[in-house]
Motif scaffolding. Structure first.
Motif, mmCIF file in Angstrom:
data_model
loop_
_atom_site.group_PDB
_atom_site.id
_atom_site.type_symbol
_atom_site.label_atom_id
_atom_site.label_comp_id
_atom_site.label_asym_id
_atom_site.label_seq_id
_atom_site.Cartn_x
_atom_site.Cartn_y
_atom_site.Cartn_z
ATOM 1 N N PHE A 56 -9.727 -3.813 -7.538
ATOM 2 C CA PHE A 56 -9.418 -2.441 -7.893
ATOM 3 C C PHE A 56 -8.425 -1.860 -6.902
ATOM 4 C CE2 PHE A 56 -13.468 -3.587 -9.594
ATOM 5 C CZ PHE A 56 -13.417 -3.094 -10.887
ATOM 6 N N ILE A 57 -7.351 -1.316 -7.442
ATOM 7 C CA ILE A 57 -6.347 -0.631 -6.643
ATOM 8 C C ILE A 57 -6.742 0.844 -6.703
ATOM 9 C CG2 ILE A 57 -3.898 -0.239 -6.271
ATOM 10 C CD1 ILE A 57 -4.711 -3.235 -6.314
ATOM 11 N N ILE A 58 -7.224 1.365 -5.589
ATOM 12 C CA ILE A 58 -7.784 2.719 -5.592
ATOM 13 C C ILE A 58 -6.878 3.685 -4.819
ATOM 14 C CG2 ILE A 58 -10.168 1.989 -5.956
ATOM 15 C CD1 ILE A 58 -10.646 2.241 -2.984
ATOM 16 N N PRO A 59 -6.778 4.912 -5.307
ATOM 17 C CA PRO A 59 -5.922 5.896 -4.658
ATOM 18 C C PRO A 59 -6.405 6.259 -3.259
ATOM 19 C CG PRO A 59 -6.587 6.633 -6.855
ATOM 20 C CD PRO A 59 -7.408 5.429 -6.520
ATOM 21 N N ALA A 60 -5.466 6.368 -2.365
ATOM 22 C CA ALA A 60 -5.703 6.894 -1.014
ATOM 23 C C ALA A 60 -4.514 7.783 -0.693
ATOM 24 C CB ALA A 60 -5.836 5.748 -0.013
ATOM 25 N N HIS A 83 -1.447 8.592 4.803
ATOM 26 C CA HIS A 83 -0.317 8.084 5.565
ATOM 27 C C HIS A 83 0.964 8.352 4.808
ATOM 28 C CE1 HIS A 83 2.204 5.861 8.292
ATOM 29 N NE2 HIS A 83 2.693 5.184 7.266
ATOM 30 N N SER A 84 0.908 8.186 3.489
ATOM 31 C CA SER A 84 2.115 8.300 2.696
ATOM 32 C C SER A 84 1.763 8.767 1.290
ATOM 33 C CB SER A 84 2.789 6.920 2.630
ATOM 34 O OG SER A 84 3.867 6.938 1.751
ATOM 35 N N VAL A 85 2.726 9.397 0.641
ATOM 36 C CA VAL A 85 2.582 9.736 -0.770
ATOM 37 C C VAL A 85 2.426 8.426 -1.543
ATOM 38 C CG1 VAL A 85 3.764 10.726 -2.769
ATOM 39 C CG2 VAL A 85 3.994 11.788 -0.516
ATOM 40 N N SER A 139 0.819 -1.209 0.000
ATOM 41 C CA SER A 139 0.000 0.000 0.000
ATOM 42 C C SER A 139 0.857 1.264 0.000
ATOM 43 C CB SER A 139 -0.959 0.018 1.190
ATOM 44 O OG SER A 139 -0.249 0.042 2.411
ATOM 45 N N HIS A 140 2.066 1.164 0.560
ATOM 46 C CA HIS A 140 3.030 2.260 0.528
ATOM 47 C C HIS A 140 4.421 1.689 0.816
ATOM 48 C CE1 HIS A 140 1.714 2.039 4.712
ATOM 49 N NE2 HIS A 140 2.819 2.677 5.069
#
Length: 124
Positions: A95-99, A103-105, A33-34
Motif C-alpha cells: 500500500f502506497i499511503i499518503p504522508a 517533508h514534501s508536497v 517517496s518524493h
C-alpha cells in the motif's frame, strides 16, 4: 521494488549491493517517496538497465523526466493519486499511503499490512 534509490553518487554502489540479492532485470518498480534529487536523481540509470516503472506522486510526474534521457520515461512513470494506491508485487499487496507535507508536497510511504483487509482505491 526499490525504495528511494538516491542520486547518481549512490547508484553504482546500490546496484552492486542489490545484485547480490537479485538481478536488476527482476526489478518491477522504483518507488520515489518524493521528488528531491537525493531521492530520485538516479532514475535514468534504473530506467536504462531495467524494465521497471517509477511510482511517484501525480504532481511530480512532469518533474521526473528532467533527471532522464529524452523519451526514457514514456509509459514508465505511474503517478500516485493523492489518496494513495495499492500495488501488487509478486502476489503481495503493498500500500502506497499518503504522508503529504511530511517533508514534501506529495510525499508517500510504502506499507505492507499483511492479510488485513483494506479498501481498494487504485491498482497499478
Amino acid at each position: 521494488m526499490l525504495l528511494d534509490p538516491g542520486g547518481n553518487l549512490t547508484y553504482k554502489n546500490l546496484l552492486a549491493e542489490m545484485a547480490s540479492y537479485f538481478l536488476p532485470a527482476h526489478l518491477d518498480y522504483v518507488f520515489a517517496s518524493h521528488e528531491d534529487p537525493d531521492i530520485v536523481a538516479s532514475a535514468n540509470g534504473w530506467l536504462l538497465i531495467t524494465d521497471a516503472k517509477i511510482l511517484i506522486a501525480n504532481e511530480w510526474t512532469r518533474f521526473l523526466p528532467h533527471f532522464c534521457s529524452k523519451g526514457m520515461t514514456a509509459g514508465r512513470v505511474i503517478g500516485i493519486p493523492p489518496q494513495g494506491m495499492e500495488v501488487n508485487l509478486a502476489g503481495q499487496d503493498l500500500f502506497i499511503i499518503p504522508a503529504h507535507y511530511m517533508h514534501s508536497v506529495g510525499n508517500f510511504q510504502v506499507a505492507d499490512f499483511g492479510p488485513i483487509p483494506l479498501p481498494r482505491t487504485y491498482r497499478a
